[in-house]
Design an enzyme around this catalytic site. Structure first.
Site, PDB file in Angstrom:
ATOM      1  N   LYS A 163       9.056 -17.843  -4.262  1.00  0.00           N
ATOM      2  CA  LYS A 163       9.059 -17.123  -5.531  1.00  0.00           C
ATOM      3  C   LYS A 163       9.587 -15.716  -5.280  1.00  0.00           C
ATOM      4  CE  LYS A 163       6.509 -14.443  -7.852  1.00  0.00           C
ATOM      5  NZ  LYS A 163       7.572 -13.665  -8.565  1.00  0.00           N
ATOM      6  N   GLU A 238       2.131  -8.969   4.512  1.00  0.00           N
ATOM      7  CA  GLU A 238       2.819  -7.748   4.948  1.00  0.00           C
ATOM      8  C   GLU A 238       2.751  -6.809   3.757  1.00  0.00           C
ATOM      9  OE1 GLU A 238       4.842  -4.801   5.193  1.00  0.00           O
ATOM     10  OE2 GLU A 238       6.621  -6.044   4.876  1.00  0.00           O
ATOM     11  N   CYS A 272       8.427  -0.376   3.258  1.00  0.00           N
ATOM     12  CA  CYS A 272       7.062  -0.224   3.788  1.00  0.00           C
ATOM     13  C   CYS A 272       7.051   0.522   5.116  1.00  0.00           C
ATOM     14  CB  CYS A 272       6.412  -1.595   3.976  1.00  0.00           C
ATOM     15  SG  CYS A 272       6.162  -2.506   2.454  1.00  0.00           S
ATOM     16  N   GLU A 365       1.183   5.659  -0.540  1.00  0.00           N
ATOM     17  CA  GLU A 365       2.543   5.154  -0.395  1.00  0.00           C
ATOM     18  C   GLU A 365       3.331   5.436  -1.674  1.00  0.00           C
ATOM     19  OE1 GLU A 365       4.646   1.209   1.406  1.00  0.00           O
ATOM     20  OE2 GLU A 365       3.096   0.870  -0.096  1.00  0.00           O
TER      21      GLU A 365
END
Length: 464
Positions: A163, A238, A272, A365
Site C-alpha cells: 500500500k 521504521e 527520517c 521531528e
C-alpha cells in the site's frame, strides 16, 4: 487548511504535482473488500512461488531488476511529478530498486539453515516463508522504501501486498506492472493505493497477513503495533528521527560545514535520517556558522526536472504548514535561503539557533528543510545532547580522532551512525532505529530472514 482538491468519488484519489499543484492522475482508492480480495489472490500465488526452486525465484527477481533497469528514466520522471524530487535523486531511487532486487535475488539461494550438534541424532534448521506480507510505504521515498520490504520478502518466498502513500502511488503501480512484464506470477506482488485508515487498516487487521512492514510516523507505528498484537502478527517499524550532526573542534571544519546542508536539505528535509540537530563544539561554533551560511544559501532550489536542482518542494500544503509551525515569524533564524514564489509547496532552507536543548524545533521531528544548531562543551556534553531525544535512527560524527569516533559512536543511542560522512543507507548493510525510531532491521545480508520462520527438525539416529 490544505488546498489540495478532494477526489470526485470516495473510491478515487487525486495525485498532485507538489511543484505546480496540478492534478496529474486519479487512481482508485482500495476498499476493505479490495484488500480482502488481494490477500486471497496473494495467498494462492504464494503457494506456487514458495514451491519454486530457489534458483528459479532468483532468476525471476533478477529479470524484474533488469526490467526496472530498462525503465529507470520513466520511473524517475514519475517520481519527479508525484513527489517533487529532483531528477538526479529520482534516478538514484529507481536505480536503488533495481539494485535491491538484484541483491535480494542472491539471497534466495543462500537462506541457509544450520546443523546443530545434539546427542542421539541430527538436528537441522530451515528458514520457511511467512506467507503474505503487507508493506505500507511512505511518501518521502516512495520507490526505494517500498522495495526495502518487497524485495527480500519476495526472495524469501512470500507474496507482497504493497500500500503506497496516498500522495505517491504512481511509481508503485508502475513497478507492479513491470513485475508482471518480468514474469512474476499474477497476484504475487500487488499494489493497492488507498487511504491509510481504510486500506492500510484493513491490511493490518487481515488475518491472512502474516507480517506488516511499516515506514512512517511513530504515532501511526504505535497504532499498527497495537493492532498486530491482537493476532501476534510480526512487525517491522521504521519510524521517526531527530538525528544529530556532531562537529568536534578537531574536525575538518570546512568539510563538515560544506557537507552539512545536504544532511538536512536532501529531499527537502523529508527524511527520517535528516541531521536536523547540528551540535558544534563551542570553540569552533562561530567559524562553523560563518562557513555554513554560504553553503546553505547556495543550495540550488527550483524545478525538480532541472538536473541542476538540489532541492524541490515539500510534498503538500499540509506539510508546508507543519514546517512553518516550527519557524514563527520572530524565530531567531540564523540562516534563511530562498524559495520560488507562486504555485507549489515551497519552503526555504532555514537554520535556527536554539536557545536550549528543550526548544520544540530541537526536540520534535520537523520533516522539512529546517535545522537547529546547538553548541556543546566537550565529548560528554555532545553525547548527552545527542541522546536527549526520544528517537535514535541515525547521526554523524565529525572528528579526526579515531578513538573519539569509536567512543562517541558506541555512546550515541542510534542504529546508523556515520563518521565524517552523512551516508545512512546502503542496501548491503542493516538499517533501523533505537528507541521510538522503530523495531527490527531492514536491508543488509540478514534481510531475508526477517521474512521467515525458523523451523527446527531433529532426526533420531538411534537404532530402531
Amino acid at each position: 487548511m490544505s488546498n489540495e482538491p478532494s477526489p470526485k468519488h470516495p473510491h478515487e484519489h487525486q495525485v498532485l504535482n507538489p511543484a505546480t499543484e496540478e492534478v496529474i492522475a486519479t487512481v482508485p482508492a482500495a476498499t476493505p473488500q479490495d484488500v480482502a480480495a488481494a490477500v486471497a489472490r496473494a495467498t494462492e500465488a504464494q503457494r506456487g512461488w514458495a514451491a519454486l526452486a530457489p534458483a528459479d525465484r532468483a532468476r525471476l527477481l533478477r529479470r524484474f531488476a533488469a526490467v526496472v533497469d530498462g525503465h529507470i528514466e520513466e520511473l524517475a520522471a514519475l517520481e519527479v511529478r508525484e513527489a517533487g524530487h529532483p531528477i538526479g535523486n529520482a534516478r538514484w531511487e529507481a536505480g536503488n530498486v533495481r539494485d535491491l532486487l538484484d541483491y535480494a535475488a542472491g539471497g534466495a539461494e543462500r537462506l541457509n539453515g544450520v546443523q546443530i550438534p545434539v546427542a542421539g541424532g541430527l538436528n537441522v534448521t530451515f528458514h520457511e516463508p511467512l506467507g503474505v506480507v503487507a508493506v505500507i510505504a511512505p511518501w518521502n521515498f516512495p520507490m526505494p522504501i517500498a522495495a526495502w520490504g518487497t524485495a527480500p520478502a519476495l526472495a524469501a518466498g512470500n507474496a507482497v501486498v504493497l500500500k503506497p502513500a496516498e500522495t505517491t502511488p504512481l511509481t508503485a503501480l508502475r513497478l507492479a506492472e513491470l513485475a508482471l512484464e518480468a514474469g512474476l506470477p499474477e497476484g504475487l506482488f500487488q499494489v493497492l493505493p488507498g487511504a491509510g485508515p481504510v486500506a492500510g487498516a484493513a491490511l493490518v487487521e487481515h488475518p491472512g497477513v502474516a507480517k506488516v512492514v511499516f515506514t512512517g510516523s511513530t504515532a501511526v507505528g504505535k497504532a499498527i503495533m497495537a493492532t498486530c498484537a491482537a493476532g501476534v502478527k510480526r512487525v517491522t517499524l521504521e519510524l521517526g528521527g531527530k538525528s544529530p550532526n556532531i562537529v568536534f573542534a578537531d574536525a575538518d571544519i570546512e568539510r563538515a560545514a560544506a557537507a552539512a546542508p545536504g544532511s538536512f536539505l536532501d529531499n527537502t528535509g523529508q527524511d527520517c535520517c535528516a541531521r536536523s540537530r547540528i551540535l558544534v563544539q563551542r570553540g569552533v561554533y562561530d567559524r562553523f556558522m560563518e562557513l555554513l551560511a554560504p553553503a546553505v544559501t547556495s543550495f540550488a532550489v527550483g524545478d525538480p526536472a532541472d538536473p541542476a536542482t538540489a532541492m524541490g518542494p515539500l510534498i503538500s500544503a499540509a506539510q508546508r504548514e507543519r514546517v512553518r509551525s516550527y519557524v514563527p515569524e520572530d524565530a531567531p533564524a540564523a540562516i534563511r535561503g530562498e524559495a520560488p514564489e507562486g504555485k507549489g509547496f515551497w519552503y526555504p532552507a532555514t537554520v535556527l539557533e536554539a536557545t536550549g536543548p528543550g526548544d520544540r524545533a530541537a526536540v520534535e521531528e520537523i520533516f522539512g528543510p529546517v535545522a537547529v544548531v546547538l553548541p556543546f562543551e566537550d565529548e560528554a556534553d555532545a553525547v548527552r545532547l545527542a541522546n536527549a531525544t526520544d528517537y535514535g535512527l541515525s547521526g554523524s560524527i565529525w572528528t579526526r580522532d579515531v578513538g573519539r569516533a569509536v567512543r562517541v559512536s558506541r555512546a550515541v543511542a542510534a542504529g546508523n551512525l556515520s563518521v565524517n560522512s552523512h551516508s545512512s543507507v546502503r542496501y548491503a548493510t542493516p538499517f533501523g532505529g533505537y528507541k521510538q525510531s522503530g523495531l527490527g532491521r531492514e536491508l543488509g545480508p540478514d534481510a531475508l530472514t526477517a521474512f521467515t520462520e525458523t523451523k527446527n527438525v531433529f532426526i533420531s539416529t538411534e537404532e530402531q
